[in-house]
Design a protein around this motif. Structure first.
Motif: not given
Length: 420
Positions: A91-103, A112-127
């Motif tokens: 879910t988190l945006h790549p730049t935001e996740l990198e900023r948290v790690f940096l700070e 490993y990050l599964k980022h998405y903008e629109e609708e996505i199946l929960t099963d796809e995230v789980v997989r």
């Protein structure tokens, strides 16, 4: 989220839960008439609702921000002792996740990050999380989805959920209140509806007389008074066969289902040849609304007898209502004015064309389809396209022949560039 919302007496909350993605639309359908605004817990239900496109109320979701991730990472580091490079995220945006790690002064970068903008199946995230864990690349999953955490736990994957922060919920609630105030202001705006019908259409050669016309006018007035009562408006005659109704934006918007269907003229009990042509105008003042209603009526007449059009206070034009080819367009943009000066086409025509291309999601069109969308004759559509072609704003890119014995239709690619 519920605990935060309960602190605000301005809100009356209906809590709706789901466990499977296929339940989302069903749950939304059940409560569509019960709510004024929708607040989703995350992007997945929001994405499904947006794609469904049946919801007319404003929709919001609480974003999963980097600030809500710190608590989860602290728990993983000190209690679980799992290296950060062996975590998978979603879910988190790549730049935001990198900023948290940096700070947080985490030496490694998130792998490993599964980022998405629109609708996505929960099963796809789980997989995504499960495959990484199963292959030994990760030791745990960090998810923003309650259902994903539940499914991953059933599969044996250590899963930690990032909960929305209280500040994020509060910010979203503030946005909802602001939107509600704006909508309330719009709902109380003045709305004028101009209605025109042909007094002569109901007459025959044998009954043609001024008395008959007068009787028709009286009968129509009685019917319109009943319709006006339904929208809490006031009616006045504006000449033979034309009436003006004064009401509010909100009431007409509700009557037309957010300006998508024709106003309820069933009360008039008209025959097919008595079709009513209507123009709706919205404005800050009665004068402005009446001017816009007149403009809308003229545009309705351009389409066909019996059409209904709307002109909003920002000069946006919507219509014809109730038609599959309904489009929304404006006519005061500078780049279209510049294009109009370089061609023989009006700004309104160019604006309609631009809106049609935006609606169909491509810049290729033929004269037959353009004629259908604009409710004009095919030869008029061909004139528009050939004019654009002659000035370099369109080019023929191919032909299609839907009927073996018919003439092939040229396919034009439209290039409405201001800097041409």
């Amino acid at each position: 989220m519920e605990s935060v919302v309960s602190q605000y007496p301005e809100f009356s909350c209906i809590s709706i839960s789901y466990w499977r993605d296929e339940e989302i639309i069903e749950k939304l359908t059940m409560h569509m008439s019960d709510v004024d605004m929708w607040l989703f817990s995350g992007q997945i239900p929001y994405g499904f609702a947006k794609k469904w496109s049946r919801i007319t109320q404003p929709m919001f979701y609480v974003p999963s921000s980097g600030s809500s991730l710190y608590k989860t990472l602290l728990h993983i580091a000190y209690k679980q002792k799992i290296p950060f490079e062996q975590l998978s995220f979603d879910t988190l945006h790549p730049t935001e996740l990198e900023r948290v790690f940096l700070e947080s002064e985490i030496a490694s970068k998130p792998l490993y990050l599964k980022h998405y903008e629109e609708e996505i199946l929960t099963d796809e995230v789980v997989r995504y999380h499960y495959e990484l864990w199963k292959s030994g690349k990760t030791l745990a999953a960090v998810t923003c989805l309650k259902n994903a955490q539940y499914e991953l736990s059933k599969l044996g994957v250590p899963a930690f959920r990032v909960l929305p922060t209280q500040s994020a919920v509060v910010s979203t609630l503030a946005l909802i209140l602001q939107t509600h105030e704006t909508m309330h202001f719009k709902d109380t705006q003045i709305a004028v509806q101009m209605i025109e019908f042909d007094s002569f259409s109901s007459l025959t050669k044998d009954t043609f007389s001024t008395d008959e016309i007068y009787k028709i006018e009286i009968k129509m007035t009685e019917k319109l008074l009943e319709y006006t009562k339904k929208i809490n408006g006031s009616l006045k005659s504006a000449g033979p066969g034309r009436f003006v109704i004064f009401t509010t934006h909100g009431l007409l918007r509700e009557m037309t289902r957010d300006f998508t269907v024709v106003p309820d003229f069933a009360i008039l009990q008209l025959k097919g040849h008595d079709a009513v042509t209507s123009g709706i105008g919205i404005g800050q003042t009665v004068y402005e609304a009446e001017i816009n209603a007149g403009t809308a009526l003229l545009h309705a007449k351009e389409f066909h007898k019996g059409a209904s059009m709307v002109v909003l206070d920002d000069k946006t034009i919507i219509g014809p209502l109730g038609q599959p080819e309904q489009i929304t367009y404006g006519y005061a943009t500078k780049h279209l004015q510049a294009l109009s000066e370089q061609t023989s086409l009006s700004v309104a025509t160019l604006s309609k064309l631009e809106s049609i291309l935006r609606k169909i999601g491509k810049i290729e069109i033929n004269a037959h389809d353009l004629a259908q969308y604009m409710s004009i004759m095919p030869r008029s559509a061909r004139r528009i396209l050939t004019e654009l072609e002659s000035k370099g704003f369109a080019q023929v890119i191919g032909e299609e022949n839907p009927h073996p014995r018919g003439r092939p239709r040229k396919i034009y690619q439209i290039i409405l560039k201001q800097d041409h």
